[in-house]
Design a protein around this motif. Structure first.
Motif: not given
Lengths: 299, 200
Positions: A241-248
Motif C-alpha cells: 500500500i502506497d502509504t508515504h509513511s516511511t523510508h524509501i
C-alpha cells in the motif's frame, strides 16, 4: 568580496537559474525537492532549508485568502514550486469539473509553478458523488479516449503542460486490455502531456500484480518524463500500500539509481512523506540520500 | 460495462457496500475482489474522516477518538462528498461554530478599514459611515466568528449590543442608524471591531 547589494544580486541570479532548472552553461541541473506538508510549514519559513524546490498538493490551497495562501506566497518568494493535483479526475467519464478547474487556474496564474501534475486516475462520477481519492482506471480504448480528451481540454484551459503520474494500484479490471505503461505512453503521444514517473508506485503495483518493474521502466517514454517521485510504502496482509509513511525501500532506490544511470537525464526528483510525518531533518536526510545516490551514478 | 456506469457503481460500492455486478468486473488478485475494493473504501473513509478532524477539532476533543470516528463513519455513509475540494466537505456534521471557523479560515483577503483614516474624519462624517463586515465574519446566535489582521480565526461570545451593532453593519445601516435603532455604545464597538479587522 561582494557587498550586500552584490551578494543579493548573485542570490537573485542563482534563484533565477534554479527556477529554470539549468546552470550558467545551459546544462540541466539535478533538482531535488520535497513534498511540503503542514507540520513543516513554520520550520521552512523560519530556517529556509536548502531544498531545490517544494511540491504542494494544489487542493490544499484552494482558499480565497487567509493563512494557507499567505504561507504559500512566502514559500514562493524563496523556492520554485511544483503543483501536484489530486482532484482533476482526468479519468472521469463524467468529464472535468469546471469550478475546480477555475480554482486551480487561479492558483497557477498566481504562483506560476515550474511543474504541474495530476494522476492517471479518476475520483468523480457523473451521479454517485466523488471519492476524493485516486481510483483505478480500466486500461482500454474507451478509457484512453476519455482520458486523452480530458487531458487535452485541461491543457488548453490551463495553457500549459500537465504531467501525468502513474498511480499505485490495488485492483485491476477485467476490462483492462493495455499494460499501464503503454497506456501512459499513448496518452503522452496523443496529448503531448508529460509524465511524472513515480518509481515507488511502479514497484508497489509490480508487487501487487506480479509484473517486472524493470520492464515497466524500460518501456516508459523517457523523453516525456519531466519529474520523478520517490516515497515509502507499507505491506498489509501481503498487499503493498502506497502509504508515504516511511523510508524509501532498498528496491525502489535501486530502480531509481538504475533508471537515472541508464538514461543519464537529470530529472527533478521529489521525495514524498505524507503520513506519520517525521521531523523535517529526517525528511531532509532522506532527500540527501537520494541526491547522493543519483550523483554517484551520473558522475 | 461502459466507463460511466462502472464509475458510478464504483463510488456506490465505496460508500455503501460492494455490489455483486461491480465485483464481477474486478480481477481477483492476491486477495478477493471484495478485499481489494475495501482498500479504496478505507482510503475514502480515512480521507473524509481526516477532513472532518481538521474542521471539527473541538468536537473530536469533546467526544474522544473512538466516538468521533463512529460519528464520522455514520456521517460519511449518509453524506457523500460532491466536491473535488475537501474543504467543502462537512457542513452540518457537528457544531456550526466550528464549520463557520473553517469558512472564516478560507475566506477572501480584504484589507480592513484603516483606523488612521477614521481619526482624520470629523464626528458628523463618522456617524454617516456605512461599514461592511469582512468576508471572514459570521454571526451565529450570540457568537461572532472572524479572522483577525494576523489571520488567526476566533469565535467569541458577545453581548446583545455588540450583536445589534454587527447586525446593523451587516444590514448596511450607517453608524447613526445603528445608534438610533439600538442606543448602543458605538464608539466601543467601533474601536473593537476596527482593531480586530472585522469592519471593511
Amino acid at each position: 568580496m561582494l557587498n550586500y547589494q552584490g551578494r543579493k544580486d548573485e542570490l537573485l541570479v542563482k534563484e533565477k537559474i534554479r527556477r529554470l532548472g539549468s546552470d550558467r552553461r545551459g546544462q540541466a541541473l539535478f533538482m531535488f525537492g520535497l513534498g511540503l506538508r503542514h507540520p513543516h510549514h513554520q520550520y521552512v519559513l523560519q530556517h529556509h532549508p536548502q531544498v531545490d524546490f517544494f511540491e504542494v498538493h494544489t487542493e490544499n490551497f484552494i482558499a480565497e485568502g487567509g493563512a494557507s495562501l499567505n504561507f504559500l506566497s512566502q514559500v514562493a518568494e524563496r523556492y520554485p514550486l511544483s503543483f501536484h493535483c489530486v482532484g482533476l479526475s482526468l479519468g472521469s467519464a463524467a468529464g472535468l469539473n469546471q469550478q475546480h478547474m477555475r480554482n486551480i487556474k487561479k492558483l497557477l496564474d498566481l504562483y506560476q509553478p515550474f511543474l504541474f501534475s495530476d494522476h492517471l486516475s479518476w475520483s468523480n462520477s457523473s451521479s454517485a458523488g466523488t471519492s476524493n481519492d485516486l481510483l483505478p482506471i480500466p486500461y482500454n480504448q474507451e478509457s484512453l479516449k476519455i482520458f486523452c480528451d480530458n487531458v487535452s481540454r485541461a491543457q488548453d484551459f490551463f495553457g500549459r503542460e500537465i504531467l501525468i503520474e502513474n498511480p499505485s494500484a490495488y485492483l485491476q479490471f477485467k476490462g483492462s486490455q493495455i499494460f499501464e505503461v503503454d497506456f501512459l505512453n499513448e496518452i503522452t503521444r496523443k496529448t503531448d502531456c508529460g509524465i511524472l514517473l513515480d518509481i515507488n508506485n511502479v514497484f508497489v503495483s509490480s508487487q501487487n500484480f506480479s509484473f517486472d518493474p524493470k520492464e515497466y521502466l524500460n518501456r516508459i517514454e523517457v523523453a516525456k518524463v519531466k519529474e520523478i517521485h520517490l516515497a515509502g510504502h507499507s505491506i498489509y496482509n501481503g498487499l503493498r500500500i502506497d502509504t508515504h509513511s516511511t523510508h524509501i525501500c532498498k528496491e525502489v532506490m535501486e530502480l531509481y539509481g538504475n533508471f537515472v544511470q541508464q538514461h543519464g537525464k537529470k530529472i527533478p526528483t521529489l521525495i514524498e512523506w505524507d503520513e506519520d510525518i517525521p521531523e523535517f531533518s529526517m525528511l531532509f536526510n532522506e532527500m540527501k540520500k537520494v541526491q547522493r545516490a543519483a550523483q554517484r551514478v551520473t558522475k | 460495462m461502459q466507463l460511466k456506469e462502472l464509475q458510478n457503481k464504483f463510488i456506490d460500492a465505496l460508500y455503501d457496500k460492494a455490489l455483486p455486478n461491480l465485483l464481477a468486473e474486478v480481477v481477483d488478485g492476491k486477495r478477493s475482489a471484495e478485499d481489494l475494493l475495501a482498500v479504496y473504501r478505507n482510503n475514502l473513509f480515512g480521507n473524509l474522516t481526516n477532513a472532518l478532524r481538521i474542521t471539527y477539532p473541538k468536537t473530536q476533543q469533546k467526544l474522544g477518538q473512538k466516538k468521533f470516528q463512529k460519528l464520522c463513519h455514520d456521517f460519511i455513509k449518509k453524506t457523500r462528498s460532491r466536491s473535488c475540494n475537501l474543504d467543502d466537505y462537512g457542513e452540518g456534521f457537528a457544531d456550526e461554530i466550528e464549520w463557520l471557523k473553517h469558512r472564516a479560515y478560507l475566506a477572501p483577503d480584504v484589507t480592513p478599514f484603516d483606523l488612521a483614516r477614521l481619526i482624520k474624519l470629523p464626528p458628523e462624517k463618522i456617524f454617516k459611515l456605512k461599514f461592511k463586515l469582512h468576508p471572514s465574519c459570521f454571526l451565529h446566535k450570540n457568537f461572532v466568528i472572524y479572522r483577525d489582521r494576523s489571520l488567526q480565526v476566533y469565535a467569541k461570545k458577545i453581548s446583545r449590543s455588540e450583536i445589534n451593532f454587527l447586525c446593523g453593519v451587516r444590514d448596511g445601516l450607517s453608524l447613526y442608524e445603528i445608534y438610533e435603532a439600538h442606543d448602543i455604545n458605538i464608539e466601543t464597538c467601533l474601536r473593537r471591531y476596527l482593531l480586530s479587522g472585522v469592519l471593511i
